[in-house]
Design a protein around this motif. Sequence first.
Motif, PDB file in Angstrom:
ATOM      1  N   ALA A 139       0.390  -0.861  -0.087  1.00 14.48           N
ATOM      2  CA  ALA A 139      -0.261  -0.584   0.023  1.00 14.48           C
ATOM      3  C   ALA A 139       1.328   1.190  -0.041  1.00 14.48           C
ATOM      4  O   ALA A 139       0.546   2.368  -0.470  1.00 14.48           O
ATOM      5  N   TRP A 140       2.043   0.879   0.484  1.00 14.11           N
ATOM      6  CA  TRP A 140       2.593   2.344   0.021  1.00 14.11           C
ATOM      7  C   TRP A 140       3.460   2.362  -0.446  1.00 14.11           C
ATOM      8  O   TRP A 140       3.733   3.866  -1.313  1.00 14.11           O
ATOM      9  N   LEU A 141       4.129   1.567  -1.082  1.00 17.48           N
ATOM     10  CA  LEU A 141       4.791   1.626  -2.576  1.00 17.48           C
ATOM     11  C   LEU A 141       3.699   2.080  -3.345  1.00 17.48           C
ATOM     12  O   LEU A 141       4.475   2.876  -4.520  1.00 17.48           O
ATOM     13  N   ASN A 142       2.749   1.591  -3.631  1.00 22.49           N
ATOM     14  CA  ASN A 142       1.854   2.323  -4.179  1.00 22.49           C
ATOM     15  C   ASN A 142       0.806   3.369  -4.237  1.00 22.49           C
ATOM     16  O   ASN A 142       0.704   3.979  -5.761  1.00 22.49           O
ATOM     17  N   GLY A 143       0.986   4.475  -3.718  1.00 22.69           N
ATOM     18  CA  GLY A 143       0.883   5.433  -3.374  1.00 22.69           C
ATOM     19  C   GLY A 143       2.499   6.290  -3.873  1.00 22.69           C
ATOM     20  O   GLY A 143       2.035   8.003  -3.516  1.00 22.69           O
ATOM     21  N   LEU A 144       3.295   5.398  -4.803  1.00 17.75           N
ATOM     22  CA  LEU A 144       4.527   6.782  -4.155  1.00 17.75           C
ATOM     23  C   LEU A 144       4.220   6.760  -6.043  1.00 17.75           C
ATOM     24  O   LEU A 144       5.279   6.371  -7.035  1.00 17.75           O
ATOM     25  N   THR A 145       3.230   7.706  -6.322  1.00 18.89           N
ATOM     26  CA  THR A 145       2.951   8.218  -7.358  1.00 18.89           C
ATOM     27  C   THR A 145       3.450   8.797  -8.152  1.00 18.89           C
ATOM     28  O   THR A 145       3.336   9.312  -9.506  1.00 18.89           O
ATOM     29  N   THR A 146       4.120   9.889  -7.805  1.00 17.42           N
ATOM     30  CA  THR A 146       4.814  10.703  -8.014  1.00 17.42           C
ATOM     31  C   THR A 146       6.607  10.800  -7.420  1.00 17.42           C
ATOM     32  O   THR A 146       6.696  10.018  -6.627  1.00 17.42           O
ATOM     33  N   PRO A 147       7.094  11.329  -9.241  1.00 13.13           N
ATOM     34  CA  PRO A 147       9.286  11.237  -8.775  1.00 13.13           C
ATOM     35  C   PRO A 147       9.670  12.131  -6.990  1.00 13.13           C
ATOM     36  O   PRO A 147      10.129  11.967  -6.174  1.00 13.13           O
ATOM     37  N   GLU A 148       8.622  12.717  -6.872  1.00 15.43           N
ATOM     38  CA  GLU A 148       8.579  14.192  -5.627  1.00 15.43           C
ATOM     39  C   GLU A 148       8.451  13.064  -4.563  1.00 15.43           C
ATOM     40  O   GLU A 148       9.101  13.755  -3.153  1.00 15.43           O
ATOM     41  N   ALA A 149       7.515  12.095  -4.251  1.00 15.84           N
ATOM     42  CA  ALA A 149       6.992  11.508  -3.270  1.00 15.84           C
ATOM     43  C   ALA A 149       8.106  10.169  -3.550  1.00 15.84           C
ATOM     44  O   ALA A 149       7.895   9.885  -2.396  1.00 15.84           O
ATOM     45  N   LEU A 150       8.104   9.277  -4.192  1.00 19.38           N
ATOM     46  CA  LEU A 150       9.027   8.688  -4.091  1.00 19.38           C
ATOM     47  C   LEU A 150      10.401   9.475  -3.284  1.00 19.38           C
ATOM     48  O   LEU A 150      11.743   8.421  -2.756  1.00 19.38           O
ATOM     49  N   HIS A 151      11.286  10.220  -4.253  1.00 20.87           N
ATOM     50  CA  HIS A 151      12.222  10.850  -3.544  1.00 20.87           C
ATOM     51  C   HIS A 151      11.865  10.894  -2.288  1.00 20.87           C
ATOM     52  O   HIS A 151      12.656  10.943  -1.580  1.00 20.87           O
ATOM     53  N   ARG A 152      11.258  11.832  -1.687  1.00 22.57           N
ATOM     54  CA  ARG A 152      11.019  11.957  -0.431  1.00 22.57           C
ATOM     55  C   ARG A 152      11.127  10.211   0.643  1.00 22.57           C
ATOM     56  O   ARG A 152      11.983  10.464   2.056  1.00 22.57           O
ATOM     57  N   GLU A 153      10.496   9.784   0.005  1.00 25.19           N
ATOM     58  CA  GLU A 153      10.438   8.246   1.045  1.00 25.19           C
ATOM     59  C   GLU A 153      11.699   7.688   0.214  1.00 25.19           C
ATOM     60  O   GLU A 153      12.121   6.213   0.944  1.00 25.19           O
ATOM     61  N   ARG A 154      12.618   8.033  -0.273  1.00 29.34           N
ATOM     62  CA  ARG A 154      13.305   6.787  -1.101  1.00 29.34           C
ATOM     63  C   ARG A 154      14.187   5.991  -0.155  1.00 29.34           C
ATOM     64  O   ARG A 154      15.021   4.999  -0.020  1.00 29.34           O
ATOM     65  N   PHE A 155      14.472   6.373   2.330  1.00 23.74           N
ATOM     66  CA  PHE A 155      15.448   6.384   2.832  1.00 23.74           C
ATOM     67  C   PHE A 155      14.931   5.355   3.675  1.00 23.74           C
ATOM     68  O   PHE A 155      15.158   4.547   4.807  1.00 23.74           O
ATOM     69  N   LEU A 156      13.425   5.299   3.399  1.00 21.43           N
ATOM     70  CA  LEU A 156      12.397   4.210   4.123  1.00 21.43           C
ATOM     71  C   LEU A 156      12.457   2.443   3.995  1.00 21.43           C
ATOM     72  O   LEU A 156      12.790   1.927   4.860  1.00 21.43           O
ATOM     73  N   GLU A 157      12.170   2.656   2.473  1.00 19.69           N
ATOM     74  CA  GLU A 157      11.948   1.177   2.329  1.00 19.69           C
ATOM     75  C   GLU A 157      12.033   1.502   0.222  1.00 19.69           C
ATOM     76  O   GLU A 157      12.711   2.421  -0.157  1.00 19.69           O
ATOM     77  N   SER A 158      12.642  -0.177   0.321  1.00 19.21           N
ATOM     78  CA  SER A 158      12.837  -0.337  -1.296  1.00 19.21           C
ATOM     79  C   SER A 158      12.124   0.253  -2.012  1.00 19.21           C
ATOM     80  O   SER A 158      10.207   0.036  -1.563  1.00 19.21           O
ATOM     81  N   PRO A 159      11.258   1.465  -3.168  1.00 15.46           N
ATOM     82  CA  PRO A 159      10.193   1.825  -3.565  1.00 15.46           C
ATOM     83  C   PRO A 159       9.855   1.541  -4.611  1.00 15.46           C
ATOM     84  O   PRO A 159       8.321   2.478  -4.722  1.00 15.46           O
ATOM     85  N   LEU A 160       9.923   0.361  -5.215  1.00 12.81           N
ATOM     86  CA  LEU A 160       9.832   0.396  -6.274  1.00 12.81           C
ATOM     87  C   LEU A 160       9.706  -1.164  -5.763  1.00 12.81           C
ATOM     88  O   LEU A 160      10.668  -1.922  -5.670  1.00 12.81           O
ATOM     89  N   CYS A 161       8.676  -1.893  -6.884  1.00 12.78           N
ATOM     90  CA  CYS A 161       8.464  -3.734  -7.226  1.00 12.78           C
ATOM     91  C   CYS A 161       9.296  -4.004  -8.148  1.00 12.78           C
ATOM     92  O   CYS A 161       8.878  -3.518  -9.103  1.00 12.78           O
ATOM     93  N   HIS A 162      10.583  -4.569  -7.397  1.00  8.18           N
ATOM     94  CA  HIS A 162      11.475  -4.843  -8.848  1.00  8.18           C
ATOM     95  C   HIS A 162      10.427  -5.132 -10.135  1.00  8.18           C
ATOM     96  O   HIS A 162      10.697  -5.359 -11.453  1.00  8.18           O
ATOM     97  N   PRO A 163       9.746  -6.545  -9.736  1.00  9.38           N
ATOM     98  CA  PRO A 163       9.862  -7.121 -11.511  1.00  9.38           C
ATOM     99  C   PRO A 163       8.943  -6.267 -12.259  1.00  9.38           C
ATOM    100  O   PRO A 163       7.784  -6.682 -12.775  1.00  9.38           O
ATOM    101  N   SER A 164       8.200  -5.129 -11.247  1.00  9.22           N
ATOM    102  CA  SER A 164       6.918  -3.933 -11.955  1.00  9.22           C
ATOM    103  C   SER A 164       7.758  -3.017 -13.148  1.00  9.22           C
ATOM    104  O   SER A 164       7.418  -2.437 -13.464  1.00  9.22           O
ATOM    105  N   VAL A 165       9.848  -2.845 -12.805  1.00  8.27           N
ATOM    106  CA  VAL A 165       9.256  -1.921 -13.410  1.00  8.27           C
ATOM    107  C   VAL A 165       9.278  -2.493 -14.878  1.00  8.27           C
ATOM    108  O   VAL A 165      10.068  -2.444 -15.603  1.00  8.27           O
ATOM    109  N   CYS A 166       9.761  -0.808 -15.190  1.00  9.41           N
ATOM    110  CA  CYS A 166      10.307  -0.669 -16.992  1.00  9.41           C
ATOM    111  C   CYS A 166      11.302   0.626 -16.968  1.00  9.41           C
ATOM    112  O   CYS A 166      10.641   1.532 -16.939  1.00  9.41           O
TER     113      CYS A 166
END
Length: 337
Positions: A139-166
């Motif tokens: 649920a946390w990962l699914n909420g990181l839908t902007t570069p700004e949100a992901l950048h802010r949260e990057r030191f919490l947990e891995s912010p992307l699901c590896h097999p979902s990326v392009c």
Amino acid sequence: MPAPVVTVLLPARNAETTVARAVESLLEGTFPDIRVLAVDDGSTDGTQQVLQRLAAQDHRVELLDGGGRGLVAALQLALAHTHSPYVARMDADDEALPRRLEASVEALEADPRLAGVGTGVELFRDDQPVSPSLQSYAAWLNGLTTPEALHRERFLESPLCHPSVCLRRDALLATGAWEDGDFPEDYALWLKLIHAGYGLKNLPEILLRWRDSAQRLTRTDARYAKRRFLWLKAHYLARGPLTDGRPCSVWGAGPSGLTLSRFLLQEGIRIERYIEVHPRKVGTRINGIPVVSGAELGPPGRGLLLVCVGVRWAREELRADLTARGWVEGTDFLCAA
């Protein structure tokens, strides 16, 4: 034959019961201009035969022999055979939903700042319900839908699901792509891309069914232990937010805060103090570093405050309180649980 728009890198080891559905879910998608590079990484079951059959049935599937050298070596091998502008990941036991690659390419074409995108994920298990903690993470990962949100949260947990990326192939090659070592290769890649100035985000759509199981590498391989994540955080904190030589304070003298602090000290970072709410810790010293109460925090500007609070609701309360007191996240404090 011209290079496809997207090449999907799919390592597989002993996945004969799931890999066919994983590959077929990609081939059935709404974005047909793909190539699936499946790497048989030393399977001892029927995985290789399944992949050979799929390759014979569809020219978009190709099989490489990974030789059993591990996930990163398999990814490096497949990347070396890739010429498309976009490179996607897939695991051999997951399922892509139809619009996954189409939506990913659309997002990357629309925003040249992005090195890559992940997608929203739906967790599932065959044997039992998915744990509440993993559901909370998704649920946390699914909420990181902007570069700004992901950048802010990057030191919490891995912010992307590896097999979902392009990902953009050029960004991968420019930063050295996946590296092998005593650390989680996916989290290392996200931090490396962000450190190089690239943006990342997750698409809001649920476009990957992400299988959980007792055999996942994150559960069985020491490289995915919590302390190895903390080592990566310290490594990139020292080379990013703390590269200006500022001292830092650490809010939280529990196991995570103390482990992160040890790695920061090894990186040459000066830790000025711990801030704690536990009355037995306040007024003591830990490895020579004083422990003070939250009331003694003072105003911003003294250095960088690292919030190492693992309980999410408590961290959110503290984040809101600091912001209300004039602390600016990203400048005065960062969350790094």
